[in-house]
Write a protein that holds these residues in place. Structure first.
Motif, PDB file in Angstrom:
ATOM      1  N   PHE A   1     -62.001   5.965 -17.580  1.00 55.14           N
ATOM      2  CA  PHE A   1     -60.783   6.459 -16.946  1.00 55.14           C
ATOM      3  C   PHE A   1     -60.087   5.342 -16.172  1.00 55.14           C
ATOM      4  O   PHE A   1     -58.861   5.201 -16.217  1.00 55.14           O
ATOM      5  CB  PHE A   1     -61.128   7.628 -16.019  1.00 55.14           C
ATOM      6  CG  PHE A   1     -59.972   8.144 -15.219  1.00 55.14           C
ATOM      7  CD1 PHE A   1     -58.992   8.913 -15.809  1.00 55.14           C
ATOM      8  CD2 PHE A   1     -59.852   7.846 -13.868  1.00 55.14           C
ATOM      9  CE1 PHE A   1     -57.913   9.386 -15.077  1.00 55.14           C
ATOM     10  CE2 PHE A   1     -58.786   8.310 -13.123  1.00 55.14           C
ATOM     11  CZ  PHE A   1     -57.814   9.088 -13.737  1.00 55.14           C
ATOM     12  N   ILE A   2     -60.854   4.524 -15.472  1.00 58.66           N
ATOM     13  CA  ILE A   2     -60.273   3.456 -14.665  1.00 58.66           C
ATOM     14  C   ILE A   2     -59.694   2.360 -15.553  1.00 58.66           C
ATOM     15  O   ILE A   2     -58.630   1.796 -15.268  1.00 58.66           O
ATOM     16  CB  ILE A   2     -61.333   2.885 -13.706  1.00 58.66           C
ATOM     17  CG1 ILE A   2     -61.862   3.997 -12.787  1.00 58.66           C
ATOM     18  CG2 ILE A   2     -60.771   1.733 -12.891  1.00 58.66           C
ATOM     19  CD1 ILE A   2     -63.019   3.582 -11.916  1.00 58.66           C
ATOM     20  N   ARG A   3     -60.359   2.064 -16.669  1.00 58.05           N
ATOM     21  CA  ARG A   3     -59.905   0.980 -17.545  1.00 58.05           C
ATOM     22  C   ARG A   3     -58.658   1.343 -18.336  1.00 58.05           C
ATOM     23  O   ARG A   3     -57.927   0.451 -18.772  1.00 58.05           O
ATOM     24  CB  ARG A   3     -61.017   0.593 -18.526  1.00 58.05           C
ATOM     25  CG  ARG A   3     -62.223  -0.048 -17.889  1.00 58.05           C
ATOM     26  CD  ARG A   3     -63.077  -0.740 -18.942  1.00 58.05           C
ATOM     27  NE  ARG A   3     -63.406   0.140 -20.047  1.00 58.05           N
ATOM     28  CZ  ARG A   3     -64.517   0.875 -20.120  1.00 58.05           C
ATOM     29  NH1 ARG A   3     -65.398   0.837 -19.129  1.00 58.05           N
ATOM     30  NH2 ARG A   3     -64.752   1.633 -21.165  1.00 58.05           N
ATOM     31  N   ASN A   4     -58.406   2.636 -18.562  1.00 63.09           N
ATOM     32  CA  ASN A   4     -57.309   3.050 -19.439  1.00 63.09           C
ATOM     33  C   ASN A   4     -56.215   3.804 -18.699  1.00 63.09           C
ATOM     34  O   ASN A   4     -55.539   4.657 -19.280  1.00 63.09           O
ATOM     35  CB  ASN A   4     -57.856   3.925 -20.569  1.00 63.09           C
ATOM     36  CG  ASN A   4     -58.766   3.185 -21.510  1.00 63.09           C
ATOM     37  OD1 ASN A   4     -58.318   2.560 -22.472  1.00 63.09           O
ATOM     38  ND2 ASN A   4     -60.060   3.240 -21.230  1.00 63.09           N
ATOM     39  N   LEU A   5     -56.037   3.499 -17.434  1.00 66.96           N
ATOM     40  CA  LEU A   5     -54.989   4.166 -16.668  1.00 66.96           C
ATOM     41  C   LEU A   5     -53.591   3.791 -17.137  1.00 66.96           C
ATOM     42  O   LEU A   5     -52.631   4.519 -16.870  1.00 66.96           O
ATOM     43  CB  LEU A   5     -55.139   3.831 -15.180  1.00 66.96           C
ATOM     44  CG  LEU A   5     -56.261   4.567 -14.446  1.00 66.96           C
ATOM     45  CD1 LEU A   5     -56.416   4.038 -13.034  1.00 66.96           C
ATOM     46  CD2 LEU A   5     -55.988   6.069 -14.428  1.00 66.96           C
TER      47      LEU A   5
END
Length: 645
Positions: free
Chosen positions: A65-69
């Protein structure tokens, strides 16, 4: 389960970790992002808000989730979020304005996690596509999602496949989507909708004006559920893609679907694969395809269809110039050369037609021709020549015992002019020599012929009875289908469902999901002057022409009866342009309430009769009484003579 508010999804300033707090807890999270001191929660990044939310609820953050914001599509399928992980995600997405597709399939979200997502969607108007498939939402989750659909203005597609929804849950979606026309794609496959679910989903199709794609595959919409659903499809004006595979529609559902296709002019793609359809059901479907000019794709794979059904479908395309069919899928059907030839001829007239079949090598399943009973053949032969059995067999039966060896009997029959083949002769010998004694007793020919005639008549009665039952079944399905259509049609007069309140005619008419068992009690009337309630109540008020009725007490208090208010004798005949109620009685909308008799305002347990027929009934009853009294007198006169003797 604790109540949830929008404020609970927003982090407060007190929730943010201060620089003086120990940093031991931050070692749990493996991330390359460094937290920066922010003046307020509004300026914090989505990643930091998500990390803080994970700390508060006590879950491990999802690094994906954090990498693909930065992506507009957030695919978190199979990440095992659970209810608490879903809460942390909802807190982070409250202020997000970038992600428009959120995929959360197979995360064991449950109803609690669905509640957090629903609260998030009240503030987030960016997400347009949501996937909550296989998350064990159950009935509580269905209620949360349905309430969200009443207010949400951003969602365009929603997937709720495999969440264990039942018949009662279908009502939530029917009520919410009756006023939500922004949802274009809806997936309810792999659930447990049955008969009542089909009724509610039929109401959904009848009232919704925005849905274009609906997936109901892998449910249990059989029999009455299928008929009710097709009734809603008949009056729908927006649906284009419908998937009903693996529902067990059967031939009953095919009959209702054929009736719906006669009037539906928007459906383009229809999937009826694995629905227990036979050649008979395909024939019923073809009756609707003859009048349909919009359906382009028809999928019928893995049904019990043979070459006969395949030929019927191609013949419909060939003989219907206005048909729009471009693809027919029967990938499991083996066809024959006649089908291939017919398909080639049809494709010359319809070049865009693509029919997928299993291969060439099938055959038309024809029953073998039934052999004529040898007893009947012999009897007809003797009757034509006016002979007796003794006249025919006396050449081989010299003693006149009517018993001859099997070999002589076979030889005599073969040499005679009786039109019997070898199989019929052997069948005749087996009947006359059941004990295998080697002797034929042809005295049993007469008795066997009588039994044969009785069997023949019995078989005819069975065939007639079977045909009558099939016709009654079809008529019953069509009648139920028509009643369902009248109950869900939003373009006709008001439908008053059992227990539903009457709405103002000036506003939009809402239709409650009516059980199929009550549809035949609903009366459609253009006149808003008379209300029709469910027959499960004690009385029904219906208009009737005629004079003042006479009342007769019922024989049992448990018997249900009806009271019919009569119009006055001096009421004029209704004009041809005036409305006609469902009972066949013309009703004048301009007629005031004062012309109704007082019988319309009270309960009674009597059944009135028309005055025109009352004199005849009374006369007949008097004659019957006279006859009975006369017989009684005669019997009484005989008794004294008997006692005198």
């Amino acid at each position: 389960m604790s109540s949830l508010s929008f404020e609970s999804l927003c982090l407060k300033d007190d929730d943010c970790p201060s620089p003086t707090q120990p940093q031991g807890e931050e070692d749990e999270f493996d991330t390359d992002l460094e937290s920066e001191k922010e003046e307020s929660n509004k300026s914090a990044s989505i990643a930091e808000v998500y990390l803080q939310a994970c700390k508060l609820v006590g879950v491990v953050p999802v690094s994906y989730f954090i990498r693909n914001l930065d992506s507009t599509t957030m695919n978190l399928t199979h990440h095992g979020l659970g209810p608490l992980g879903c809460k942390a995600l909802a807190i982070a997405l409250v202020t997000d304005m970038h992600i428009n597709t959120l995929e959360l399939a197979d995360n064991h979200v449950q109803a609690e996690g669905a509640k957090y997502l629903v609260e998030m969607l009240r503030a987030n108007f960016t997400i347009q596509h949501l996937d909550l498939s296989n998350n064990h939402l159950q009935s509580a989750g269905a209620e949360y999602v349905a309430k969200m659909l009443l207010d949400n203005i951003s969602l365009k597609s929603l997937k709720l496949s495999g969440n264990g929804f039942t018949d009662d849950d279908a009502k939530y979606f029917a009520d919410s989507l009756s006023s939500n026309s922004r949802i274009k794609e809806f997936d309810l496959s792999h659930n447990e909708f049955c008969r009542k679910g089909g009724e509610h989903l039929g109401q959904l199709l009848a009232n919704n004006e925005g849905l274009e794609v609906l997936d109901l595959s892998w449910n249990h919409l059989r029999m009455k559920g299928a008929v009710a659903f097709c009734a809603g499809l008949k009056v729908n004006t927006m649906l284009r893609h419908l998937d009903l595979s693996w529902n067990g529609f059967g031939n009953e559902g095919a009959l209702a679907m054929g009736e719906a296709l006669k009037f539906n002019n928007t459906l383009v793609h229809l999937n009826l694969s694995n629905n227990r359809l036979t050649n008979e059901g395909v024939g019923m479907l073809c009756r609707g395809l003859e009048f349909n000019d919009t359906l382009r794709v028809l999928l019928l794979a893995y049904n019990s269809i043979t070459v006969e059904g395949a030929l019927a479908l191609v013949n419909v395309v060939k003989n219907t110039p206005k048909t729009a069919l471009e693809e027919i899928n029967m990938c499991n059907v083996l066809v024959n050369e006649n089908f291939v030839h017919l398909l080639e001829v049809t494709c010359q007239e319809h070049p865009g037609l693509d029919v997928q079949y299993g291969g060439v090598g099938g055959f038309i399943a024809k029953k073998p021709p039934k052999r004529v009973d040898p007893m009947k053949v012999i009897q007809d032969y003797l009757d034509q020549r006016k002979l007796r059995l003794w006249d025919f067999f006396r050449n081989i039966d010299k003693d006149g015992t009517m018993r001859v060896p099997v070999a002589d009997f076979r030889k005599a029959v073969q040499q005679s002019s009786i039109p019997l083949d070898r199989y019929q002769i052997e069948e005749l010998i087996q009947r006359l020599d059941r004990d295998r004694t080697g002797m034929v007793d042809y005295r049993g020919l007469a008795d066997t012929r009588k039994q044969m005639m009785r069997d023949h008549r019995r078989q005819l009665r069975k065939v007639e009875s079977r045909q009558k039952k099939e016709k009654q079944k079809s008529d019953r399905i069509l009648k139920t289908f028509q009643s369902a259509v009248e109950a869900v049609t939003p373009r006709s007069s008001m439908v008053i469902s059992p227990g539903a309140a009457k709405e103002d005619s000036s506003g939009p008419q809402q239709f409650s999901a009516t059980p199929l068992s009550s549809w035949h009690h609903i009366v459609m009337s253009n006149s808003s002057r008379y209300s029709v309630t469910n027959l499960s109540s004690e009385h029904v008020h219906l208009p009737i022409l005629g004079g003042t009725p006479s009342y007769r007490a019922t024989s049992s208090l448990a018997m249900r009866s009806f009271s019919q208010p009569n119009l006055l004798d001096d009421s004029p005949r209704s004009a041809p342009g005036k409305s006609i109620s469902a009972q066949g009685v013309r009703s004048d909308p301009e007629m005031g309430h004062s012309k109704l008799s007082s019988a319309a305002n009270h309960l009674t347990r009597s059944r009135p009769a028309l005055n025109a027929k009352q004199p005849e009934v009374k006369a007949k009853t008097k004659k019957m009484k006279k006859k009975k009294t006369k017989k009684h007198v005669e019997k009484g006169s005989k008794k004294p003579t008997h006692t005198i003797k």
